[in-house]
Each structure stands twice: as structure tokens, then as C-alpha cells.
Design an enzyme around this catalytic site. Structure first.
Site: not given
Ligand code: ZN
Length: 330
Positions: A118-119
Site C-alpha cells: 500500500h505504502e
């Protein structure tokens, strides 16, 4: 949602506070140092490798690391051992962790992986969207309710935003969710604050800033939210249902187009995104220089060597004050 969102908006008006300081949980290297300090108080067995314990204690605070060592010492006594060994330390770690954590804050390997990708999705978008600020740091160390975050370094204070920049910011904000879809063909609830912010920006474009050709340069005083301070100001609705429908369609169109763009960036730079995510799982925090090393060397081992060299010179490159950075909480 962070503490800041729960404060009275009056408190957050310019001039009230000049600085917001957020305190990071210690990273892996800092955890090892903290463990070493407390380990001096007890007798450690030959086999003890505090690096391993540091590696496996993400999101432990300094006080919890101290508790871990104390707990390990008690465990050793209870087991009639004359020193604290790895087994005692690992059991103590699990006791401190499970005794302390709520289910929702557990970071299982699977969750760590999702957070890392996600990051990495946000981070890769920051590199391929020239209109947004440069990456400062990306981390999967949780802070408050956020699973991880990607911070950018603003070039200067932005007073006027142009259309291209807002679109790029929405795209960047949706990069996390886009990565979840590209790599796992799945979605998590972790992106909810990203989606809220993206939707708010799109609504501001349409209703406040006259940036939608279809709606035109008209201000529609709907519920407006100050996206930078998190305060709500509710205005009156002064337009027809038909107009409301067009506004919704425009917001929907902008958000979907940006989401597609984010997926495009991630798909096109799949290898780079994977490198960032895998490196995050191993190191938890990456600064811009380290991400560039990854891109250049295309190897996590090469980064590990570079980090080793940096460690010898001293200085982890961590900044304590992140108030200047855009924050994308997972
Ligand atoms: Zn996010």
C-alpha cells in the site's frame, strides 16, 4: 482520523500553534539501541542476538522494550536459568505484545505485506507524478491509527493550487489502494482515509475552485471541509437536485480517472513498486536516498550493504519532526 481531527477547529486556526510535532515509534535500529541499554541490567546468554528481537518488535515503544527485557529476566528466573537466553526473550516479546495489543493493531505478516505494498503504491506515484512534491520518507511503522505512511517534502508553502497539481495529489492519494488491487486483486479498509481525502479534493475542484468544465466556474456552497485542518463547515445547499447529480457525477469521474492513472503508474513500474515494498518489509523505513539506491541497484541486498556503510559512519538520517510533510495515513 487522528487526534488532530478531534480537536476543536478553533484551536487549529492559524496562529494558535506554530508547530505540530508527531512522535515516531522507534525504528529497528533505535529499538536495538534501547534493548541494549536495558539488557545491561541483566545477565545475557551467549546466544542472545538483540538485532533479531529488534527486528521482530515493530511498533513497540521504548517503555515496552524495557518491559520486554524485565519480563525476560523474570522468565529466566522462573525457568531456573542462570541467564536470559533467546527463548526467554522471544517468549517475553510475545507476552508483552499479545498482552498489550488489541486485535485490530496486530501486525501479522500478511498485514505487514499489505501495508508495505500500500505504502509502496503511494511512494511510486510520487516519483512518477511531476506535479507533486518529492518523497521524503516512507514507512510501515504504525503511528496512531495509521498502519504506515508516505511523507513528502514540500518545496515551499502552497497557497495557490492548480488543476494539474490537485489531480496529481488525488492520484497519489489513491496509489495505496491501487497497489492493493494490482498486487493482491483485493482491497482493504485501510485506504478509507485516503479515499475520503481524494473525494474531498475532487469535490473542492468541482464546487469551490470551478475546475470542472461541465459544472463551470460556479461556486456551490455545499458541505465544505477544510482538507488541511480537518474541520467541517456546513453551508446551505442552494441548488437543484439535477445540479447535485451532475456534481456527484463529476466528482465520481475525477476520482475514477485518477484511480485508473494510479493503477497505470503502478503497473508500468511494477518492478520498482515491488522493490520498495519488499525493502519496507525488511527495513520498515526508507528515505528518498534509499529508494533511489533501490531503483539504481535493483537489489535489496545492495541497499542493505549501503545501509551498513551508513550505519558505520553514524546517523540514521531520521528526522524527528514531520509536521512539514504531507501525510498519507494508510
Ligand atoms: Zn494510504
Amino acid at each position: 482520523m487522528c487526534i488532530r481531527d478531534r480537536l476543536d477547529p478553533a484551536l487549529l486556526r492559524p496562529g494558535r500553534f506554530d508547530k505540530v510535532v508527531q512522535v515516531d515509534m522507534p525504528d529497528m535500529k533505535a529499538r536495538e539501541e534501547i534493548l541494549k541499554v536495558h539488557a545491561r541490567k541483566v545477565r545475557m546468554a551467549q546466544d542472545v542476538d538483540l538485532k533479531v528481537i529488534a527486528k521482530t518488535t515493530p511498533m513497540f515503544s521504548g517503555a515496552e522494550l524495557e518491559a520486554l527485557i524485565n519480563e525476560a529476566a523474570l522468565t529466566a528466573v522462573a525457568r531456573e536459568k542462570d541467564s536470559v537466553d533467546m527463548e526467554c526473550l522471544e517468549d517475553a516479546r510475545d507476552k508483552v505484545r499479545w498482552g498489550r495489543q488489541r486485535k485490530s493493531r496486530m501486525m501479522e505478516d500478511e498485514e505487514k505485506k499489505l501495508t508495505a505494498y500500500h505504502e509502496a503504491g503511494h511512494a511510486i506515484c510520487s516519483y512518477h507524478l511531476p506535479a507533486v512534491d518529492k518523497l521524503h520518507k516512507v514507512t510501515i511503522i504504525p503511528r496512531g491509527p495509521a498502519g504506515g505512511m508516505t511523507m513528502l517534502m514540500p518545496k515551499k508553502d502552497v497557497r495557490l493550487v492548480n488543476r494539474q497539481r490537485v489531480l496529481a495529489e488525488i492520484t497519489l492519494g489513491l496509489g495505496g489502494r491501487a497497489a492493493e488491487e494490482v498486487f493482491f486483486d483485493d482491497m482493504t479498509s485501510g485506504a478509507s482515509s485516503d479515499i475520503q481525502r481524494a473525494t474531498e479534493l475532487a469535490r473542492m475542484m468541482v464546487c469551490e475552485w470551478g475546475m470542472s468544465e461541465r459544472v463551470g466556474p460556479v461556486r456551490y456552497g455545499i458541505t465544505q471541509r477544510n482538507v488541511y485542518l480537518g474541520a467541517d463547515f456546513v453551508g446551505r445547499t442552494e441548488f437543484s437536485d439535477e445540479t447535485a447529480r451532475i456534481i456527484d457525477e463529476e466528482v465520481q469521474r475525477i476520482v475514477s480517472e485518477c484511480y485508473e492513472k494510479a493503477k497505470e503508474i503502478i503497473t508500468e513500474h511494477r518492478e520498482q513498486t515491488e522493490l520498495i515494498a519488499e525493502a519496507l518489509m525488511r527495513f520498515e523505513v526508507l528515505d528518498a536516498e534509499e529508494v533511489e539506491t533501490l531503483f539504481r541497484e535493483k537489489s535489496i541486498e545492495a541497499l542493505a550493504r549501503a545501509r551498513g556503510r551508513k550505519g558505520e559512519v553514524g546517523g540514521s538520517g531520521q528526522s524527528g519532526d514531520s509536521s512539514q510533510h504531507t501525510r498519507h495515513a494508510q
